[in-house]
Write an enzyme that holds these catalytic residues in place. Structure first.
Site, PDB file in Angstrom:
ATOM      1  N   GLN A 160      44.389  30.060  21.173  1.00 49.91           N
ATOM      2  CA  GLN A 160      43.992  29.036  20.284  1.00 49.91           C
ATOM      3  C   GLN A 160      42.511  28.754  20.960  1.00 49.91           C
ATOM      4  O   GLN A 160      41.769  29.673  21.689  1.00 49.91           O
ATOM      5  CB  GLN A 160      44.883  28.079  20.370  1.00 49.91           C
ATOM      6  CG  GLN A 160      46.127  28.342  20.018  1.00 49.91           C
ATOM      7  CD  GLN A 160      47.205  27.221  20.216  1.00 49.91           C
ATOM      8  OE1 GLN A 160      47.644  26.763  21.431  1.00 49.91           O
ATOM      9  NE2 GLN A 160      47.646  26.713  19.332  1.00 49.91           N
TER      10      GLN A 160
ATOM     11  N   ASP B  30      40.906  31.527  16.720  1.00 46.05           N
ATOM     12  CA  ASP B  30      40.262  32.620  15.469  1.00 46.05           C
ATOM     13  C   ASP B  30      39.001  33.133  15.876  1.00 46.05           C
ATOM     14  O   ASP B  30      38.039  33.413  15.065  1.00 46.05           O
ATOM     15  CB  ASP B  30      40.569  32.075  14.224  1.00 46.05           C
ATOM     16  CG  ASP B  30      41.924  31.886  14.065  1.00 46.05           C
ATOM     17  OD1 ASP B  30      43.216  32.569  14.414  1.00 46.05           O
ATOM     18  OD2 ASP B  30      42.437  30.796  13.431  1.00 46.05           O
TER      19      ASP B  30
ATOM     20  N   GLY C  79      48.510  32.914   6.837  1.00 44.47           N
ATOM     21  CA  GLY C  79      47.946  33.247   5.695  1.00 44.47           C
ATOM     22  C   GLY C  79      46.908  31.939   4.845  1.00 44.47           C
ATOM     23  O   GLY C  79      46.616  31.954   4.019  1.00 44.47           O
TER      24      GLY C  79
ATOM     25  N   HIS D 156      46.834  37.098  17.393  1.00 47.30           N
ATOM     26  CA  HIS D 156      45.663  37.737  17.911  1.00 47.30           C
ATOM     27  C   HIS D 156      45.716  39.029  17.077  1.00 47.30           C
ATOM     28  O   HIS D 156      46.355  40.036  17.131  1.00 47.30           O
ATOM     29  CB  HIS D 156      45.517  38.127  19.386  1.00 47.30           C
ATOM     30  CG  HIS D 156      45.384  37.025  20.362  1.00 47.30           C
ATOM     31  ND1 HIS D 156      45.205  36.737  21.603  1.00 47.30           N
ATOM     32  CD2 HIS D 156      44.735  35.694  19.661  1.00 47.30           C
ATOM     33  CE1 HIS D 156      44.939  35.380  22.060  1.00 47.30           C
ATOM     34  NE2 HIS D 156      44.722  34.991  20.954  1.00 47.30           N
TER      35      HIS D 156
ATOM     36  N   ARG E 163      62.768  18.600  29.923  1.00 49.95           N
ATOM     37  CA  ARG E 163      63.664  19.313  30.823  1.00 49.95           C
ATOM     38  C   ARG E 163      64.917  19.815  30.191  1.00 49.95           C
ATOM     39  O   ARG E 163      65.908  20.008  30.931  1.00 49.95           O
ATOM     40  CB  ARG E 163      63.722  19.141  32.188  1.00 49.95           C
ATOM     41  CG  ARG E 163      62.478  19.107  32.669  1.00 49.95           C
ATOM     42  CD  ARG E 163      61.925  17.832  33.738  1.00 49.95           C
ATOM     43  NE  ARG E 163      61.670  16.602  32.911  1.00 49.95           N
ATOM     44  CZ  ARG E 163      61.462  15.640  33.198  1.00 49.95           C
ATOM     45  NH1 ARG E 163      61.439  15.378  34.609  1.00 49.95           N
ATOM     46  NH2 ARG E 163      61.113  14.499  32.328  1.00 49.95           N
TER      47      ARG E 163
END
Ligand code: IMP
Ligand code: MG
Length: 331
Positions: free
Chosen positions: A174, A13, A250, A42, A136
């Site tokens: 991130q 952020d 949020g 983003h 896997r």
């Protein structure tokens, strides 16, 4: 700058979406490759419209830019289609056929695990999806019928792009302090978020990168649990105008002042060549909307100079408001 990596300096952020959307318009990017997964949002603002993108690369504002999702990324199919519609990028977005798939069951596992809940994950299921990939047994993009029209060999496309002098941007998601290897373990995400890992997810070798642009925010925020040096209270954050809620979930973001030691260390580990500082107007309101360095207040300039002195890299982009073009560009 044929190949540039964008990496978040702290706990995410930092405003990477805004910086990427600016570069997409200004530098006429040819390719933008998103890494990571749906846990990261983003935010892009253009002419009063706000987009919180969890899948589509933030460079979508530039209609000429090819948008790609990396082999190392983790695709949430429903969210992908919602955002493709919202941003109208069908026809110029591709997914590497080796990208893995994050499913509803992963989200349920994430939300019902007491351990993951205690870390304060986003609940999207990224940890469980990556566990499956390591085991896997994960599905890949090539296994999903609806994704067939979008499949691409992203690694070849972008390496050929670099060979022919195209502008390629690798979109980190991130922040470095959420890295599985270098962050505040166990209060981290399920992958490495550093510049080298962004290249690895995209399939770009270390010698092919020209620039690593580290994105700092003028103060620090984090969501979820775990250490945050210098953390201030929510009341204090509100008083200072730093209080934020997460674009994706949020939730309230915790906050702390800018940390020069961490900024220096993380610039070094990521091999950063350039920096951006976003939200300068949040700590110095008189800087809002300014688009020339000389027009900043003395205290605003002093802060940027201090970041450069402490990190040893130039601050080339400074964010002074939410819109993609609210930027001082010193390049
Ligand atoms: P996960 O990535 O959902 O497993 O969450 C692990 C930790 O990373 C939690 O503290 C989340 O709040 C944090 N996190 C994950 N993605 C983001 C992001 O995009 N921005 C900020 N924090 C994030
Ligand atoms: Mg975000």
């Amino acid at each position: 700058m044929p190949c540039t990596v964008i990496v978040g300096a702290f706990w995410g952020d930092e405003g990477k979406g805004k910086i990427i959307s600016y570069l997409a318009l200004k530098d006429k990017l040819d390719f933008c490759v998103r890494t990571g997964s749906v846990n990261a949002a983003h935010t892009v603002w253009m002419e009063g419209n706000r987009y919180a993108l969890h899948m589509v690369p933030a460079a979508f504002l530039n209609n000429e830019c090819r948008l790609l999702i990396a082999a190392g990324a983790n695709v949430h199919v429903k969210r992908f289609f919602e955002e493709v519609d919202l941003t109208e990028v069908k026809g110029r977005i591709g997914i590497d056929e080796k990208a893995s798939i994050i499913e509803e069951k992963h989200s349920i596992q994430d939300k019902t695990s007491a351990h993951l809940k205690g870390l304060g994950t986003t609940g999207w299921g990224v940890g469980p999806a990556l566990e499956e990939r390591a085991r896997r047994t994960a599905k890949l993009a090539k296994d999903i019928p609806e994704l067939q029209p979008f499949l691409a060999d992203v690694t070849t496309e972008i390496n050929e792009g670099i060979d022919t002098g195209k502008q390629v941007l690798l979109e980190g998601t991130q922040g470095f302090m959420l890295s599985l290897f270098h962050g505040t373990y166990p209060y981290v995400t399920g992958r490495d978020t550093g510049a080298a890992a962004i290249c690895s997810e995209a399939g770009i070798g270390p010698t092919r990168v020209d620039n690593v642009l580290i994105v700092y925010k003028a103060f620090i925020t984090r969501v979820g649990a775990g250490p945050l040096p210098g953390e201030i209270s929510k009341e204090e954050a509100k008083r200072r105008g730093w209080f934020e809620t997460a674009a994706g979930t949020g939730r309230d973001r915790r906050s702390a002042p800018f940390n020069f030691d961490l900024a220096r260390k993380n610039a070094k580990i990521n091999g950063a060549t350039q920096a951006a500082v976003t939200k300068l107007d949040c700590i110095f309101p008189e800087c809002k909307g300014v688009r020339k360095f000389d027009a900043l207040s003395k205290i605003g300039k002093d802060f940027i100079n201090e970041v450069e002195k402490e990190t040893g890299i130039p601050v080339v982009l400074i964010g002074t408001g939410p819109e993609a073009l609210d930027i001082i560009d010193r390049r």
